[in-house]
Scaffold this motif. Structure first.
Motif, short mmCIF file in Angstrom:
data_model
loop_
_atom_site.label_atom_id
_atom_site.label_comp_id
_atom_site.label_asym_id
_atom_site.label_seq_id
_atom_site.Cartn_x
_atom_site.Cartn_y
_atom_site.Cartn_z
N GLY A 39 -0.19 14.60 -3.56
CA GLY A 39 -1.03 14.42 -2.38
C GLY A 39 -2.34 13.71 -2.67
O GLY A 39 -2.72 12.77 -1.95
N LEU A 40 -3.03 14.12 -3.72
CA LEU A 40 -4.31 13.49 -4.06
C LEU A 40 -4.11 12.06 -4.53
O LEU A 40 -4.97 11.19 -4.31
CB LEU A 40 -5.03 14.31 -5.14
CG LEU A 40 -5.51 15.70 -4.70
CD1 LEU A 40 -6.12 16.45 -5.88
CD2 LEU A 40 -6.51 15.59 -3.57
N ARG A 41 -2.98 11.80 -5.16
CA ARG A 41 -2.66 10.43 -5.55
C ARG A 41 -2.58 9.52 -4.33
O ARG A 41 -3.11 8.41 -4.32
CB ARG A 41 -1.33 10.43 -6.30
CG ARG A 41 -0.98 9.13 -6.94
CD ARG A 41 0.36 9.21 -7.63
NE ARG A 41 1.46 9.14 -6.68
CZ ARG A 41 2.68 8.67 -6.99
NH1 ARG A 41 2.92 8.28 -8.22
NH2 ARG A 41 3.62 8.63 -6.09
N SER A 42 -1.96 10.02 -3.26
CA SER A 42 -1.86 9.24 -2.02
C SER A 42 -3.23 9.06 -1.38
O SER A 42 -3.51 8.01 -0.79
CB SER A 42 -0.91 9.92 -1.04
OG SER A 42 0.43 9.82 -1.47
N VAL A 43 -4.09 10.08 -1.47
CA VAL A 43 -5.43 9.98 -0.89
C VAL A 43 -6.21 8.85 -1.57
O VAL A 43 -6.79 7.98 -0.90
CB VAL A 43 -6.18 11.32 -1.05
CG1 VAL A 43 -7.66 11.14 -0.67
CG2 VAL A 43 -5.56 12.40 -0.18
N VAL A 44 -6.25 8.87 -2.89
CA VAL A 44 -7.01 7.87 -3.63
C VAL A 44 -6.44 6.47 -3.40
O VAL A 44 -7.18 5.51 -3.11
CB VAL A 44 -7.02 8.20 -5.14
CG1 VAL A 44 -7.67 7.05 -5.94
CG2 VAL A 44 -7.77 9.50 -5.38
N ALA A 45 -5.13 6.33 -3.50
CA ALA A 45 -4.51 5.02 -3.31
C ALA A 45 -4.69 4.53 -1.88
O ALA A 45 -4.89 3.33 -1.65
CB ALA A 45 -3.02 5.08 -3.65
N GLY A 46 -4.64 5.43 -0.90
CA GLY A 46 -4.85 5.04 0.50
C GLY A 46 -6.24 4.49 0.73
O GLY A 46 -6.41 3.49 1.45
N LEU A 47 -7.24 5.11 0.13
CA LEU A 47 -8.61 4.62 0.26
C LEU A 47 -8.75 3.24 -0.39
O LEU A 47 -9.46 2.37 0.13
CB LEU A 47 -9.58 5.61 -0.39
CG LEU A 47 -9.74 6.96 0.33
CD1 LEU A 47 -10.61 7.91 -0.50
CD2 LEU A 47 -10.34 6.75 1.72
N LEU A 48 -8.07 3.03 -1.50
CA LEU A 48 -8.12 1.73 -2.16
C LEU A 48 -7.46 0.65 -1.31
O LEU A 48 -7.95 -0.48 -1.22
CB LEU A 48 -7.43 1.81 -3.53
CG LEU A 48 -8.17 2.60 -4.61
CD1 LEU A 48 -7.31 2.74 -5.86
CD2 LEU A 48 -9.50 1.94 -4.96
N VAL A 49 -6.33 0.98 -0.66
CA VAL A 49 -5.66 0.03 0.22
C VAL A 49 -6.56 -0.33 1.39
O VAL A 49 -6.67 -1.50 1.79
CB VAL A 49 -4.32 0.59 0.73
CG1 VAL A 49 -3.74 -0.29 1.83
CG2 VAL A 49 -3.33 0.72 -0.42
N TRP A 50 -7.23 0.67 1.96
CA TRP A 50 -8.14 0.42 3.07
C TRP A 50 -9.29 -0.49 2.64
O TRP A 50 -9.64 -1.46 3.33
CB TRP A 50 -8.69 1.73 3.60
CG TRP A 50 -9.72 1.54 4.68
CD1 TRP A 50 -9.52 1.30 5.99
CD2 TRP A 50 -11.14 1.56 4.49
NE1 TRP A 50 -10.70 1.16 6.66
CE2 TRP A 50 -11.71 1.32 5.77
CE3 TRP A 50 -11.97 1.77 3.39
CZ2 TRP A 50 -13.10 1.28 5.95
CZ3 TRP A 50 -13.35 1.73 3.58
CH2 TRP A 50 -13.89 1.48 4.85
N ALA A 51 -9.89 -0.22 1.46
CA ALA A 51 -11.00 -1.04 0.97
C ALA A 51 -10.52 -2.46 0.66
O ALA A 51 -11.22 -3.44 0.99
CB ALA A 51 -11.60 -0.40 -0.29
N TRP A 52 -9.36 -2.60 0.06
CA TRP A 52 -8.79 -3.91 -0.25
C TRP A 52 -8.58 -4.70 1.03
O TRP A 52 -8.92 -5.89 1.12
CB TRP A 52 -7.49 -3.72 -1.01
CG TRP A 52 -6.59 -4.92 -1.06
CD1 TRP A 52 -5.57 -5.22 -0.20
CD2 TRP A 52 -6.61 -5.97 -2.02
NE1 TRP A 52 -4.95 -6.39 -0.56
CE2 TRP A 52 -5.57 -6.88 -1.68
CE3 TRP A 52 -7.40 -6.25 -3.15
CZ2 TRP A 52 -5.31 -8.02 -2.42
CZ3 TRP A 52 -7.12 -7.40 -3.88
CH2 TRP A 52 -6.10 -8.26 -3.52
N SER A 53 -8.01 -4.07 2.03
CA SER A 53 -7.71 -4.75 3.30
C SER A 53 -8.99 -5.18 4.00
O SER A 53 -9.07 -6.28 4.56
CB SER A 53 -6.89 -3.83 4.21
OG SER A 53 -5.68 -3.47 3.58
N ALA A 54 -10.00 -4.29 3.98
CA ALA A 54 -11.27 -4.62 4.62
C ALA A 54 -11.93 -5.82 3.94
O ALA A 54 -12.49 -6.70 4.61
CB ALA A 54 -12.20 -3.41 4.57
#
Length: 294
Positions: free
Chosen positions: A43-58
């Motif tokens: 679960g925490l792995r998905s949290v961290v990676a999700g935030l990175l995807v959001w930052a990358w996309s932005a």
């Protein structure tokens, strides 16, 4: 959009790199279980990676939240993704990383069976089906070892969860290709899965009473960081880009090379024994890959 039916040099290089990382990933997840519980790790792995995807996309101006009809497919893919990794991380408690990585790569069979119902141009010829049958028999042969000569009393349970994870992974690929996600940006496709799985897996960890790790050793930070940043963020982003631009059946079958990297990583990094049965199964898997890829 038009997808390439054959894998070019760029696709092959990217796939080999992804397969190498995915093979090592099972070893990292297995090693981290000594310091973090399975559902929290996933679960925490998905949290961290999700935030990175959001930052990358932005940073690249990629719109992730505009309406494009992909919500239904995104939720489905996210739930399948969450269930897949719940099976993998829980299963690693009972079986070795080397065995887990072999069973996970049954997913191409699910893709090959389901893809003709989604994209008629991606059917397999008789020789390619023979390769899939050969590879399936190899995995079944390896699975039988969990009953005849198990490394632990519940090894068969971990193996079974690995097989179920493979079915779920194949289902995720089919959900992506069979819904509006097939035309969505790779970043949006990945964020759907990471966002839904982060909520589902963390909720499952709380429901199961797993303790949240409050102390993180440098070892755990390294193992977790590799999984979250290198594998779940970077390699999965590349994978979903490949799914969007190349034939899914060819991609899925090519990933059967990952067990080789997983077996080697398990032996070298965790000291896991590799039985003659598992080696024979891997050879048959390789033969199946050759038949399907020709």
């Amino acid at each position: 959009m038009t997808r390439q039916t054959h894998l070019d040099a760029r696709a092959i290089v990217l796939l080999l790199l992804c397969c190498l990382l995915w093979g090592i990933n099972q070893v990292a997840a297995k090693a981290a279980l000594t310091e973090i519980t399975p559902l929290w790790q996933a679960g925490l792995r998905s949290v961290v990676a999700g935030l990175l995807v959001w930052a990358w996309s932005a940073s690249r101006g990629i719109r992730l939240f505009e309406r494009d009809g992909s919500l239904g497919g995104g939720l489905l893919a996210g739930l399948l993704f969450a269930a897949e990794f719940a099976c993998i991380f829980v299963g690693l408690q009972y079986t070795s990383a080397s065995r887990m990585v072999v069973f996970i790569y049954l997913s191409p069979f699910v893709v090959a069976l389901g893809m003709p119902f989604i994209a008629k141009g991606e059917t397999l010829a008789a020789r390619q089906w023979a390769g899939l049958v050969l590879a399936f028999g190899a995995v079944a042969y390896a699975f039988a070892e969990g009953f005849s000569a198990p490394h632990s009393p519940n090894q068969w349970w971990g193996d079974a969860l690995g097989v179920l994870a493979a079915v779920l992974w194949g289902g995720t690929t089919l959900a992506i290709r069979g819904t509006r996600l097939s035309s969505a940006a790779a970043e949006k496709t990945l964020l759907y899965q990471l966002g839904v799985s982060a909520l589902a897996l963390c909720a499952a960890a709380i429901a199961a009473g797993e303790p949240l790790p409050l102390q993180w050793s440098p070892r755990l930070v390294g193992l977790f960081g590799f999984q979250a940043v290198v594998v779940t963020f970077a390699s999965y982003l590349v994978w979903f880009w490949l799914i969007r631009h190349y034939a899914a059946t060819k991609l899925a079958v090519f990933t059967l090379s990952t067990p080789l990297f997983g077996l080697l990583a398990g032996a070298l990094l965790l000291g896991e024994g590799i039985s003659a049965r598992l080696v024979a199964a891997l050879v048959a898997l390789a033969a199946g890959i050759v038949l399907v890829s020709r």
